[in-house]
Design a protein around this motif. Sequence first.
Motif, PDB file in Angstrom:
ATOM      1  N   ASN A 271       0.801  -1.227   0.000  1.00 58.83           N
ATOM      2  CA  ASN A 271       0.000   0.000   0.000  1.00 58.83           C
ATOM      3  C   ASN A 271       0.836   1.280   0.000  1.00 58.83           C
ATOM      4  OD1 ASN A 271      -2.624  -1.416   0.276  1.00 58.83           O
ATOM      5  ND2 ASN A 271      -1.599  -2.154   2.126  1.00 58.83           N
ATOM      6  N   PRO A 272       1.574   1.493  -1.075  1.00 60.66           N
ATOM      7  CA  PRO A 272       2.460   2.654  -1.149  1.00 60.66           C
ATOM      8  C   PRO A 272       1.710   3.977  -1.030  1.00 60.66           C
ATOM      9  CG  PRO A 272       2.110   1.703  -3.329  1.00 60.66           C
ATOM     10  CD  PRO A 272       1.552   0.723  -2.327  1.00 60.66           C
ATOM     11  N   VAL A 273       2.350   4.901  -0.331  1.00 62.76           N
ATOM     12  CA  VAL A 273       1.810   6.256  -0.181  1.00 62.76           C
ATOM     13  C   VAL A 273       2.847   7.215  -0.742  1.00 62.76           C
ATOM     14  CG1 VAL A 273       1.048   8.004   1.455  1.00 62.76           C
ATOM     15  CG2 VAL A 273       0.534   5.583   1.888  1.00 62.76           C
ATOM     16  N   PHE A 274       2.428   8.000  -1.724  1.00 64.29           N
ATOM     17  CA  PHE A 274       3.332   8.955  -2.366  1.00 64.29           C
ATOM     18  C   PHE A 274       3.073  10.338  -1.765  1.00 64.29           C
ATOM     19  CE2 PHE A 274       5.191   6.345  -5.695  1.00 64.29           C
ATOM     20  CZ  PHE A 274       4.352   5.249  -5.647  1.00 64.29           C
ATOM     21  N   LEU A 275       4.116  10.887  -1.175  1.00 67.95           N
ATOM     22  CA  LEU A 275       3.989  12.201  -0.541  1.00 67.95           C
ATOM     23  C   LEU A 275       4.642  13.218  -1.470  1.00 67.95           C
ATOM     24  CD1 LEU A 275       5.066  11.069   3.042  1.00 67.95           C
ATOM     25  CD2 LEU A 275       2.732  11.344   2.172  1.00 67.95           C
ATOM     26  N   LEU A 276       3.820  14.069  -2.077  1.00 68.18           N
ATOM     27  CA  LEU A 276       4.376  15.020  -3.045  1.00 68.18           C
ATOM     28  C   LEU A 276       4.848  16.277  -2.323  1.00 68.18           C
ATOM     29  CD1 LEU A 276       2.079  14.413  -6.145  1.00 68.18           C
ATOM     30  CD2 LEU A 276       4.142  13.218  -5.389  1.00 68.18           C
ATOM     31  N   PRO A 277       5.832  16.965  -2.891  1.00 71.29           N
ATOM     32  CA  PRO A 277       6.551  17.987  -2.120  1.00 71.29           C
ATOM     33  C   PRO A 277       5.688  19.149  -1.623  1.00 71.29           C
ATOM     34  CG  PRO A 277       7.463  17.752  -4.354  1.00 71.29           C
ATOM     35  CD  PRO A 277       6.450  16.687  -4.188  1.00 71.29           C
ATOM     36  N   GLY A 307       2.424   0.480   4.280  1.00 69.70           N
ATOM     37  CA  GLY A 307       3.723  -0.094   4.574  1.00 69.70           C
ATOM     38  C   GLY A 307       4.869   0.500   3.784  1.00 69.70           C
ATOM     39  N   LEU A 308       4.562   1.458   2.937  1.00 66.06           N
ATOM     40  CA  LEU A 308       5.590   2.044   2.075  1.00 66.06           C
ATOM     41  C   LEU A 308       5.261   3.525   1.894  1.00 66.06           C
ATOM     42  CD1 LEU A 308       7.898   0.456   0.637  1.00 66.06           C
ATOM     43  CD2 LEU A 308       6.458   0.433  -1.397  1.00 66.06           C
ATOM     44  N   LEU A 309       6.244   4.378   2.162  1.00 64.34           N
ATOM     45  CA  LEU A 309       6.084   5.806   1.893  1.00 64.34           C
ATOM     46  C   LEU A 309       7.109   6.168   0.839  1.00 64.34           C
ATOM     47  CD1 LEU A 309       5.861   7.374   5.474  1.00 64.34           C
ATOM     48  CD2 LEU A 309       3.994   7.034   3.863  1.00 64.34           C
ATOM     49  N   VAL A 310       6.699   6.887  -0.178  1.00 64.29           N
ATOM     50  CA  VAL A 310       7.615   7.241  -1.257  1.00 64.29           C
ATOM     51  C   VAL A 310       7.588   8.753  -1.423  1.00 64.29           C
ATOM     52  CG1 VAL A 310       8.288   6.741  -3.636  1.00 64.29           C
ATOM     53  CG2 VAL A 310       6.906   5.082  -2.371  1.00 64.29           C
ATOM     54  N   ALA A 311       8.759   9.364  -1.387  1.00 60.96           N
ATOM     55  CA  ALA A 311       8.816  10.829  -1.503  1.00 60.96           C
ATOM     56  C   ALA A 311      10.187  11.263  -2.006  1.00 60.96           C
ATOM     57  CB  ALA A 311       8.526  11.474  -0.151  1.00 60.96           C
ATOM     58  N   VAL A 312      10.227  12.438  -2.579  1.00 62.68           N
ATOM     59  CA  VAL A 312      11.498  13.034  -2.995  1.00 62.68           C
ATOM     60  C   VAL A 312      12.183  13.589  -1.749  1.00 62.68           C
ATOM     61  CG1 VAL A 312      12.550  14.883  -4.361  1.00 62.68           C
ATOM     62  CG2 VAL A 312      10.646  13.548  -5.299  1.00 62.68           C
ATOM     63  N   ASP A 313      13.473  13.277  -1.623  1.00 64.88           N
ATOM     64  CA  ASP A 313      14.218  13.728  -0.456  1.00 64.88           C
ATOM     65  C   ASP A 313      14.341  15.250  -0.485  1.00 64.88           C
ATOM     66  OD1 ASP A 313      15.453  13.386   1.927  1.00 64.88           O
ATOM     67  OD2 ASP A 313      17.298  12.505   1.120  1.00 64.88           O
ATOM     68  N   GLY A 314      14.388  15.852   0.687  1.00 69.97           N
ATOM     69  CA  GLY A 314      14.491  17.308   0.762  1.00 69.97           C
ATOM     70  C   GLY A 314      14.003  17.774   2.115  1.00 69.97           C
ATOM     71  N   PRO A 315      14.029  19.070   2.339  1.00 71.49           N
ATOM     72  CA  PRO A 315      13.652  19.590   3.663  1.00 71.49           C
ATOM     73  C   PRO A 315      12.207  19.259   4.044  1.00 71.49           C
ATOM     74  CG  PRO A 315      14.101  21.389   2.087  1.00 71.49           C
ATOM     75  CD  PRO A 315      14.515  20.122   1.439  1.00 71.49           C
ATOM     76  N   LEU A 391      13.104  -5.816  -0.493  1.00 74.16           N
ATOM     77  CA  LEU A 391      12.607  -4.618   0.193  1.00 74.16           C
ATOM     78  C   LEU A 391      11.141  -4.320  -0.155  1.00 74.16           C
ATOM     79  CD1 LEU A 391      15.745  -2.316  -0.270  1.00 74.16           C
ATOM     80  CD2 LEU A 391      15.079  -3.627   1.764  1.00 74.16           C
ATOM     81  N   HIS A 392      10.601  -5.028  -1.121  1.00 67.89           N
ATOM     82  CA  HIS A 392       9.216  -4.777  -1.552  1.00 67.89           C
ATOM     83  C   HIS A 392       8.215  -5.622  -0.772  1.00 67.89           C
ATOM     84  CE1 HIS A 392      10.328  -2.946  -5.709  1.00 67.89           C
ATOM     85  NE2 HIS A 392      11.415  -3.017  -4.986  1.00 67.89           N
ATOM     86  N   GLN A 393       8.696  -6.566   0.026  1.00 69.80           N
ATOM     87  CA  GLN A 393       7.791  -7.514   0.690  1.00 69.80           C
ATOM     88  C   GLN A 393       7.015  -6.861   1.831  1.00 69.80           C
ATOM     89  OE1 GLN A 393       7.613 -10.638  -0.715  1.00 69.80           O
ATOM     90  NE2 GLN A 393       8.989  -9.619  -2.149  1.00 69.80           N
ATOM     91  N   GLU A 394       5.785  -7.313   1.988  1.00 63.92           N
ATOM     92  CA  GLU A 394       4.954  -6.849   3.088  1.00 63.92           C
ATOM     93  C   GLU A 394       5.496  -7.375   4.423  1.00 63.92           C
ATOM     94  OE1 GLU A 394       1.013  -8.513   2.975  1.00 63.92           O
ATOM     95  OE2 GLU A 394       0.239  -7.165   4.523  1.00 63.92           O
ATOM     96  N   VAL A 395       5.516  -6.487   5.433  1.00 63.82           N
ATOM     97  CA  VAL A 395       5.718  -6.917   6.816  1.00 63.82           C
ATOM     98  C   VAL A 395       4.381  -6.726   7.502  1.00 63.82           C
ATOM     99  CG1 VAL A 395       6.954  -6.504   8.973  1.00 63.82           C
ATOM    100  CG2 VAL A 395       8.136  -6.199   6.781  1.00 63.82           C
ATOM    101  N   PHE A 396       3.740  -7.803   7.904  1.00 66.20           N
ATOM    102  CA  PHE A 396       2.380  -7.697   8.441  1.00 66.20           C
ATOM    103  C   PHE A 396       2.458  -7.150   9.865  1.00 66.20           C
ATOM    104  CE2 PHE A 396      -1.634  -9.466  10.210  1.00 66.20           C
ATOM    105  CZ  PHE A 396      -2.505  -8.879   9.306  1.00 66.20           C
ATOM    106  N   THR A 423      -3.986  -0.948  -2.727  1.00 68.21           N
ATOM    107  CA  THR A 423      -4.189   0.511  -2.754  1.00 68.21           C
ATOM    108  C   THR A 423      -2.897   1.220  -3.105  1.00 68.21           C
ATOM    109  OG1 THR A 423      -3.517   0.932  -0.469  1.00 68.21           O
ATOM    110  CG2 THR A 423      -5.819   0.272  -0.807  1.00 68.21           C
ATOM    111  N   ALA A 424      -3.065   2.443  -3.620  1.00 66.71           N
ATOM    112  CA  ALA A 424      -1.947   3.369  -3.772  1.00 66.71           C
ATOM    113  C   ALA A 424      -2.497   4.748  -3.431  1.00 66.71           C
ATOM    114  CB  ALA A 424      -1.392   3.340  -5.187  1.00 66.71           C
TER     115      ALA A 424
END
Lengths: 527, 527
Positions: A271-277, A307-315, A391-396, A423-424
């Motif tokens: 269930n990746p969550v993309f956090l946009l800047p 279980g996964l957060l994806v974002a561009v690194d930065g302040p 690194l893509h595997q679910e940890v329940f 979900t995404a």
Amino acid sequence: MTRPTGHMLVAGTGVLGKGAGIRAVDPATGEEMEPEFGHGTPADVDSACAAAEKAFPTYRTAPRNERATLLDRIADNIDALDETLVERAHSESGLPKARLTGEVGRTTGQLRMFASLVRQGDLEAPRVDPSPAADGSGSRPDIRQRRIPLGPVAVFGASNFPLAFSVAGGDTASALAAGCPVVVKAHDAHPGTCELVARAVTRAVTELDMPAGTFSMLFGSGPELGTALVTDPRIQAVGFTGSRSGGLALLAAAQSRPRPIPVFAEMSSTNPVFLLPNALAERAGDIATGFVGSLTSGAGQFCTNPGLLVAVDGPELREFLSAAADSVAASEPSTMLTPDIAHAYADRLGELAAHPSVEELARGTATDRPNTCRPALLATDAGEFLADESLHQEVFGACSLVVRCRDAEQLREVARNLEGQLTATVHAATADHPEAAALLPLLERCAGRVLFDGWPTGVQVGHAMVHGGPFPATSDSRGTSVGTLAVERFLRPVAYQDVPEALLPGSIATGNPEQLWRRVDGEPGRH
Amino acid sequence: MTRPTGHMLVAGTGVLGKGAGIRAVDPATGEEMEPEFGHGTPADVDSACAAAEKAFPTYRTAPRNERATLLDRIADNIDALDETLVERAHSESGLPKARLTGEVGRTTGQLRMFASLVRQGDLEAPRVDPSPAADGSGSRPDIRQRRIPLGPVAVFGASNFPLAFSVAGGDTASALAAGCPVVVKAHDAHPGTCELVARAVTRAVTELDMPAGTFSMLFGSGPELGTALVTDPRIQAVGFTGSRSGGLALLAAAQSRPRPIPVFAEMSSTNPVFLLPNALAERAGDIATGFVGSLTSGAGQFCTNPGLLVAVDGPELREFLSAAADSVAASEPSTMLTPDIAHAYADRLGELAAHPSVEELARGTATDRPNTCRPALLATDAGEFLADESLHQEVFGACSLVVRCRDAEQLREVARNLEGQLTATVHAATADHPEAAALLPLLERCAGRVLFDGWPTGVQVGHAMVHGGPFPATSDSRGTSVGTLAVERFLRPVAYQDVPEALLPGSIATGNPEQLWRRVDGEPGRH
């Protein structure tokens, strides 16, 4: 009868299993509970399947209103169990009573929703191609179509929803709505809850004079009973919610049959969550609060846990991570469903945290209480993530991995390389919409549900919901186990060509006597 | 370019295969035809799949009207081939030109039907559950749903319909309609026909500036190319029409993938026909004429060939059998599709006729012409039939087995014990309706189409048709390969939760800007 007695329910009759007993463990105390439940034998599987097969012709052709009334009555009977049910489920699962009270409502709500759907008649999806060709070019046969149920369905409930995804959960409700008798394999983690609900279902079947084989429930730990059930020639479809390994084993069993059958197994999702800047810049603190709430709710034991957060690194990301890490570190450990699940969480988390490219950002507080989940926030770089599928595997459980991306292009690269997901999620401010628009088609391809500015836990039950997705989220991305569309897994179309009017089912009879929505020469309408 | 040149078509480019060549054989003469076609290599599979994957994001999001125009243009380009196509298909298949001319019309008709469906927008099946709860009990998320295409589809055409179930047949048309690029494995039996049609498709793709990878066609005999195609990670679904062994091999390959994909394989059916006594008493002669016409049409090489007749023994049946046997004995042998099919027919028929419980009632006339099918009418008793599954197997060609039953109960017993079928037929006079009513639910369970007082050959293309059925008729009884419902095999639902209006697809946007039929809170309407 408001206490479990250790019985299976086979076509209306309480039956004691054999062999080494199954006992629930109260995960909050580690103590075994009464009573003991035996294992179903091959003879019990045979009895349940024979009764289901015998019930099928009667049950599937019962007037729609009777099938709807059965679903409503099951809901009423579950409601009538009241605190007894919540108490038992609480002791067996460690889940909070408030959550379980809500889950009872969700379970009965689902049953009543499917009752409405059955009354509406929509699930037959009738189509009529009238005989004379529209262009007057001569005769053609009269073809009509409706959907009919596949036959007896085997249902395997999940540990993490002892009510809504268990004995009378969405799979059972949608199969019964479709017109399929159901044989449930009860989950060992909450056998007493299973028995109470199975008795409520069985009472409804009896009270309404439905064929006894419309419903059975069997116990059995280990793969034997499940395999026997899925390979029984009378079983025509399978609904499963659980682990990837469990789902794949049943899928393989179903495919190895002389006559393979469809399996809808809901299995695994991060269930990746993309956090946009710009979203992070505007409201990093709020997002962190929402995230940790979703992550730790129910000890993270949701199929839709973020279980996964994806974002561009930065302040912006660092501000978010700082707030999220504080919140995770302050979070209380909560009881997991079973000792096995708690051990598996600790093991899998330990492996992931020990991965050379993974950094631990925060752990929840420790406790001496048994079988608890310490939430965890970990991080890695997108390059490492893309290079290593482990690194893509679910940890329940309440663990989430942050994937730091170099730039928006790498973030999209991560989206392109995800496994199938339930979900995404995207968090986006208005200024992020161009990036979100580029991301959306990638997320559609990998997930069954795409959501914005919220959290994937908390699956709304309705007509538009999809709780499904590409492999390994499920074994068939064309289905859903939540929402009214769930019935479609258990139906198949049949065409009727030049069938005499007197023999035609009402849903496709001339003149539309049941006043259903139908497609006539492809055009939908109540005609 | 109106003569085949021996090329495969890979994403718009003609490519010559490698290795031992494939040549069509004119089955009427036994002579090999020009040109020679090479085999596609793993590199060709890779190129075609990479191009399909590259094309997918563009193709699936092209405006509906553009996708519809592509389907129409393919139909136009096939029409433009005119006699060239019919001549080549006739030489390669031995099928009569009149039949092939009809099949061209069926093929282009299907393409245009799917074009209409795409324009109508129905295939997205939009659903909207608006945000405010109907009972005013507070906020809930806004959930919307539409169906999106699965991704690139591998299509395996059949030998017996060199046009309508081949390169641009129903599987290709429905996959393209769904928004899926297609990679076809051409059938060895009619490679020149395949190339001509593939060029017509490719021209349409080029003329309309669609992505080149939207369509490719490869050659390859033996299982290697097919297996490579089905196991390519970019392929997301498979449509197959052919033999049971071929379908099962592809199904196993698809299931063995790290990420399994759905396979719709249409494989094997004996298409039982139940002749009820009053119908026989009223019109045994007419039924015999209709039966032998259906049996021998196209040398019996139809998936829906009536390979099984079931009736209660008695004077009515004997009168029918006498007329049918005379008609079969007088029937001319006709050319089969390939030498292999002709040999297989002779072998299988020989085995069946030699079965100790099988009696030969009639054989068609003999001939010295190569690769012909002598029609055959055989008979057995229901008790023997029920006891021996080898009598249930399809014999591909103009062979039918009569199953004589003791009484109506045994006839129903036969119906209960049939394998899955594409079709089941009943001939019934009004006085037979009570018996037909008892039979109908049994036939619904085993077949995808139930028809009365007609013959199963001649599958109407429309909205209500089902050309599918339980295993082994197909690998998934929930699909059809003929009719508009065929698109559903290649679509899956996606839910959109709280997606900002600006980012929502038009089909599920607020206000219904595309004026589609949608379900709003479950209620269908143009809203």
